[in-house]
Each structure stands twice: as structure tokens, then as C-alpha cells.
Design an enzyme around this catalytic site. Structure first.
Site, short mmCIF file in Angstrom:
data_model
loop_
_atom_site.label_atom_id
_atom_site.label_comp_id
_atom_site.label_asym_id
_atom_site.label_seq_id
_atom_site.Cartn_x
_atom_site.Cartn_y
_atom_site.Cartn_z
N LYS A 199 0.86 -1.19 0.00
CA LYS A 199 0.00 0.00 0.00
C LYS A 199 0.90 1.23 0.00
O LYS A 199 1.67 1.44 0.93
CB LYS A 199 -0.93 0.01 1.21
CG LYS A 199 -1.89 1.19 1.21
CD LYS A 199 -2.83 1.12 2.41
CE LYS A 199 -3.78 2.29 2.44
NZ LYS A 199 -4.67 2.25 3.62
N LYS A 251 -2.25 -1.77 -3.59
CA LYS A 251 -3.11 -0.57 -3.57
C LYS A 251 -2.23 0.67 -3.65
O LYS A 251 -1.31 0.81 -2.85
CB LYS A 251 -3.94 -0.56 -2.28
CG LYS A 251 -4.87 0.64 -2.15
CD LYS A 251 -5.66 0.57 -0.84
CE LYS A 251 -6.61 1.75 -0.71
NZ LYS A 251 -7.41 1.71 0.54
N SER A 277 -10.01 5.46 -5.10
CA SER A 277 -10.93 6.57 -5.31
C SER A 277 -10.46 7.56 -6.35
O SER A 277 -11.24 8.03 -7.19
CB SER A 277 -11.16 7.29 -3.98
OG SER A 277 -9.94 7.80 -3.46
N TYR A 316 -15.10 0.53 -7.35
CA TYR A 316 -16.39 1.17 -7.10
C TYR A 316 -17.36 0.93 -8.25
O TYR A 316 -18.55 1.22 -8.11
CB TYR A 316 -16.19 2.67 -6.84
CG TYR A 316 -15.30 2.91 -5.64
CD1 TYR A 316 -15.80 2.77 -4.35
CD2 TYR A 316 -13.95 3.21 -5.79
CE1 TYR A 316 -14.99 2.95 -3.23
CE2 TYR A 316 -13.13 3.39 -4.69
CZ TYR A 316 -13.65 3.26 -3.42
OH TYR A 316 -12.84 3.42 -2.32
#
Length: 326
Positions: A199, A251, A277, A316
């Protein structure tokens, strides 16, 4: 035929939709998609996230409906994030059995059971008033080992609520081992761990901070990875697997496809990637301006992540993309 014309013609395999489908090397399936969802305490209607068009903070009731919709679309998993009304220095609501995330886990499991894999974010940033992913030391730095104690407590309350996989995303050293011991000691040997192995301290997380109501000032560069580095991701992979990770995560996804490929080639456990996002928001913004074909771009980005080695993709667009694929 004249000798100057080619006999090897790769275009033969691109000639029709049926031919391209037949020889496609990478295929997407709805079951490989995981939908991240946000549930917020104290609201009566879903609250749109302005920087993520089409994404909302759910009420408990609308979260239930979203879970059913995801199951009907054939999505493989749900990753739940809780947004509490109260934040404090140690993220108390993260370990409250009646905290919003634990209630949401129970709601979703009671609604859809084992028809979808229910996952939960295991991190403190949503719950702390300083916005960091852990407990702060006196000098303002994140105290790794004090944070691990909190993660162990969070893992147990989430497992008590019925979650199938916990997702430790804080990038604390030793987090997988501590969580595995805590789960086993509490009788949750069957609760799995999706480790956020690589990450990065990324600019692409910006809209997410609105989504979870983060209070962060500053950055997370002392515990999330440096975007300049790839080799340390393999070190993190070896450590997480040795500590008991059942799946591992990269990520963000799209700017780290090289890292994803390296981890996929080396990992003995399934590999996930999170289309975050900022990646989502950029595509939505460009599509809203008419600069790109939105649906084609969505599927192209997901295909690239799958092609790079991800076996599960958090996105998403999971429900919408599942509809396109079906």
C-alpha cells in the site's frame, strides 16, 4: 502472391468480435470483483460523496439493499468501511461491538449470508481524530506496536460480528501475525486475512478521505510505501505470507501494475488489487467532460488490472461492471 507482402498477419486474429473473443488472453468475470461500500452512522438518507460521483455513504438500510444488489449482479465480495459520528485519539469506535462497522457487518451477513464474501477494513484512520492509521506516540509519530494492540482488538470484534475476511490496511510492521494470533485465540480460526501488502503513500487516495470523513493533517509516508520503490513490496509479501495472510493486496492498482505483476508472479496466495478513489474519480471526470468513452474505459482499466495478475479487483464500479460483463 508477391514476395513483398507479409505471410504472417496477426490481424487475422482481430478480424471479428467473435474471433477476438475466442483468442482473448484475459477475461473478466463478476465473481472477481469486490465492491467497496461506506456506511455512515447517524444519517437517514444516503449521502453522496462529491468527489466520487455515483458513490454514497450508506445508511444501514440502504447498505442492506446495496448488498442484495451486489449479490444479484454476481459480485464476488463486499469491502465494508464504517464512518462513525465520534472520533478520538485511539479510535475507540473501531473496537466498540456496537460501532457502526460491526453493526454493518451483522446487517450484511444477516441479509446475504455466505452468498458473497463479506470483508471489513481493519484500520484506525476512520475512527481517530488525527486521521492516522494508528495510535500516536508522545512525539506525534505513529506508534507501531501500540497500534498492533488496537488492531488485534478490532479483528476480534469484526470477527465476532461475522465477517469472512478482515482487511488490515494500516501498513504496520507485524500486523498480520498479531491479527492472526488474536483471531485464533478468540476462536475465529476460520476468519481469513486479506493483507494490504503493498500500500503506497499515494496522491490517488484523496477522494477516499472525504468518503470516510478523515481528519488527517500531513501524510502517511512513515508507514505507507514510497511510490519510487518496488523491491520492498516483495519483502512485504514474504513477511505477510509467513505471518499467515490468506490473500494479499496491491493498492493503488493502475499506477502500480508493475508491482502487481511482480507480486502475482511471486505470491503463493491469491492476489487482489484496489482500484482506488482517485483512479475512479479521474475516469468519471473525464467521461463527464466527454473526453473518453466511459464504459469502454471502465472495462479497459479493469482488464489491465486483471491482465497484470490481480485475481480479485476492488472497484467502485463492481456492480455496474458486472452488468456490462453479463
Amino acid at each position: 502472391m508477391s514476395a513483398e507482402f507479409p505471410s504472417v498477419r496477426p490481424r487475422r486474429l482481430r478480424s471479428t468480435p467473435a474471433m477476438r473473443r475466442l483468442v482473448a488472453e484475459t477475461r473478466l468475470h463478476p465473481a472477481e470483483l469486490v465492491l467497496p461500500v461506506f456506511v455512515r452512522e447517524g444519517i437517514t438518507e444516503p449521502k453522496p460523496i462529491t468527489s466520487m460521483p455515483g458513490v454514497v455513504q450508506h445508511t444501514r438500510d440502504t447498505l442492506r439493499r446495496a448488498a442484495v444488489e451486489a449479490v444479484e449482479a454476481g459480485v464476488g465480495g463486499l469491502m465494508l468501511f464504517g464512518v462513525p459520528e465520534v472520533q478520538d485519539a485511539t479510535g475507540t469506535e473501531g473496537t466498540n461491538p456496537e460501532g457502526i462497522l460491526q453493526l454493518a457487518i451483522r446487517d450484511v451477513v444477516s441479509e446475504v449470508g455466505d452468498q458473497v464474501v463479506v470483508m471489513s477494513d481493519l484500520c484506525l484512520d476512520e475512527y481517530t481524530d488525527h486521521g492516522h492509521c494508528g495510535v500516536l506516540a508522545a512525539d506525534g509519530s505513529v506508534d507501531n506496536d501500540a497500534t498492533l494492540e488496537r488492531y488485534a482488538e478490532m479483528a476480534v470484534v469484526q470477527a465476532d460480528a461475522g465477517v469472512h475476511l478482515v482487511g488490515p490496511s494500516g501498513m504496520m510492521d507485524g500486523q498480520v501475525a498479531v491479527i492472526r494470533r488474536a483471531l485464533d485465540a478468540a476462536g475465529h480460526q476460520d476468519t481469513g486475512i486479506l493483507a494490504y501488502t503493498a500500500k503506497y503513500a499515494s496522491a490517488f487516495f484523496g477522494p477516499f478521505r472525504e468518503a470516510v470523513g478523515s481528519s488527517l493533517k500531513g501524510d502517511r509516508k512513515t508507514y505507507q510505501q514510497d511510490p519510487a520503490n518496488a523491491r520492498e513490496s516483495l519483502r512485504e509479501l514474504a513477511q505477510d505470507v509467513a505471518e499467515g495472510a490468506d490473500l494479499v493486496m496491491v493498492k493503488p492498482a493502475m499506477s502500480y501494475l508493475d508491482v502487481l505483476r511482480q507480486i502475482a508472479d511471486a505470491s503463493p496466495v491469491p492476489v487482489s488489487a484496489y482500484q482506488v478513489s482517485g483512479e475512479y474519480a479521474m475516469v468519471e471526470a473525464a467521461a463527464a467532460n466527454g473526453w473518453i468513452d466511459r464504459e469502454r474505459t471502465i472495462l479497459e482499466t479493469l482488464t489491465s488490472i486483471r491482465r497484470a495478475g490481480a485475481e480479485q479487483i476492488l472497484t467502485y464500479w463492481a456492480v455496474e461492471a458486472a452488468g456490462m460483463l453479463r
